[in-house]
Scaffold this active site. Sequence first.
Site, PDB file in Angstrom:
ATOM      1  N   ASP A 186       0.820  -1.226   0.000  1.00 34.71           N
ATOM      2  CA  ASP A 186       0.000   0.000   0.000  1.00 34.71           C
ATOM      3  C   ASP A 186       0.851   1.272   0.000  1.00 34.71           C
ATOM      4  O   ASP A 186       0.553   2.228   0.723  1.00 34.71           O
ATOM      5  CB  ASP A 186      -0.941   0.016   1.204  1.00 34.71           C
ATOM      6  CG  ASP A 186      -1.997  -1.077   1.147  1.00 34.71           C
ATOM      7  OD1 ASP A 186      -2.062  -1.766   0.111  1.00 34.71           O
ATOM      8  OD2 ASP A 186      -2.725  -1.257   2.127  1.00 34.71           O
ATOM      9  N   ASP A 209      -0.360  -4.496  -3.818  1.00 35.50           N
ATOM     10  CA  ASP A 209      -1.341  -3.412  -4.009  1.00 35.50           C
ATOM     11  C   ASP A 209      -0.697  -2.056  -3.763  1.00 35.50           C
ATOM     12  O   ASP A 209      -1.306  -1.171  -3.147  1.00 35.50           O
ATOM     13  CB  ASP A 209      -2.525  -3.591  -3.052  1.00 35.50           C
ATOM     14  CG  ASP A 209      -3.204  -4.941  -3.193  1.00 35.50           C
ATOM     15  OD1 ASP A 209      -3.092  -5.560  -4.260  1.00 35.50           O
ATOM     16  OD2 ASP A 209      -3.844  -5.395  -2.210  1.00 35.50           O
TER      17      ASP A 209
END
Length: 351
Positions: A186, A209
């Site tokens: 992230d 991600d």
Amino acid sequence: MIALLTALAVAVGCLAVAAGVAGTLGGADDDDTGGSDDANDTDDTGDSDDSDEYDYVVAKDGSGDYETIQAAIDGAKSFPPDRIRILVRAGVYDEKVEVHAWNPDVTLVGERAGETVITHDDHFEKIDRGRNSTFFTHTLKVRGNDFRARNLTVENSAGPVGQAVALHVDADRAVFENCRFLGHQDTVYAAGEGARQYFSECYVEGTTDFVFGGATAVFENCRVHSKADSYVTAASTPESEPFGFVFLDCELTADPDVSEVYLGRPWRNHARTAFLRTRMGSHVLPAGWHNWSRPEAEVTVEYAEYDSRGPGSEGERAPWAAALTEVEAERYSKANVLGSEGDGEWWDWEV
């Protein structure tokens, strides 16, 4: 860790901040990913030596107007009639920085991207605020519209410990030029329903991600570097928005031991992500895209590529992803993705 960061930055002069970001550039390029002369690496030549051009100067040694970046932002006029320009002298600034919603039209310029570092180490477990702890982990959070940043490194130094955001931006018309975003899971949270953001000649690294969120964001001439077998993007594009993440003329690289990476998976069912004219290393899996174990998302997502290059472009992609024609690719121009009537080319550095 601060002393280590500073020593490495001075010794190298650019692009190597700390042992915690090993593989950021050195060792990140194998034969598949463009070699050491990567044009998408940030340029540390800088253009910010004239402090007279700035409203405030931040310097850790006390020679400027402020010693911390947050103090300079807090000292700026709310809703200013003119742009607020802040020069950040080279140094490692261990602080959690927020550009508030009442601070639009702020420009942050570092002396050199590899030597002007904003770093902090919050992560999901450390924050410990329940299921939404991720959204409190940022090192730099930008909420003020029309933000500009140049020649900065933004790092979450928590390491591979789960969700740990370096940049959280939910401002509209935000521009990042020649910046480096370092982290693991992230790294960059590009958020805000209807928010538009532009990243030019930036370097983004992470594991899982590490570009995620619901904003409309264009990454142009950027290098996107995977540090683990996982997923590059996790878009959560609102159903009402025609574009999510668009990568133009970028390069996807990876650590030498990374060999199984997906281009993206849908955080929400209407995720939209496109790669155009992007060189992809052999770490990119032939299938390219993952449905996050939700087959129903396959009929709602928009995953697309045009003129992908390199070994990672080979093989048969997931059947529910699109291979754009030349005519279809024209829809993904920067002007069409980011522009809107009356705004003009707001993504230009100074408007």
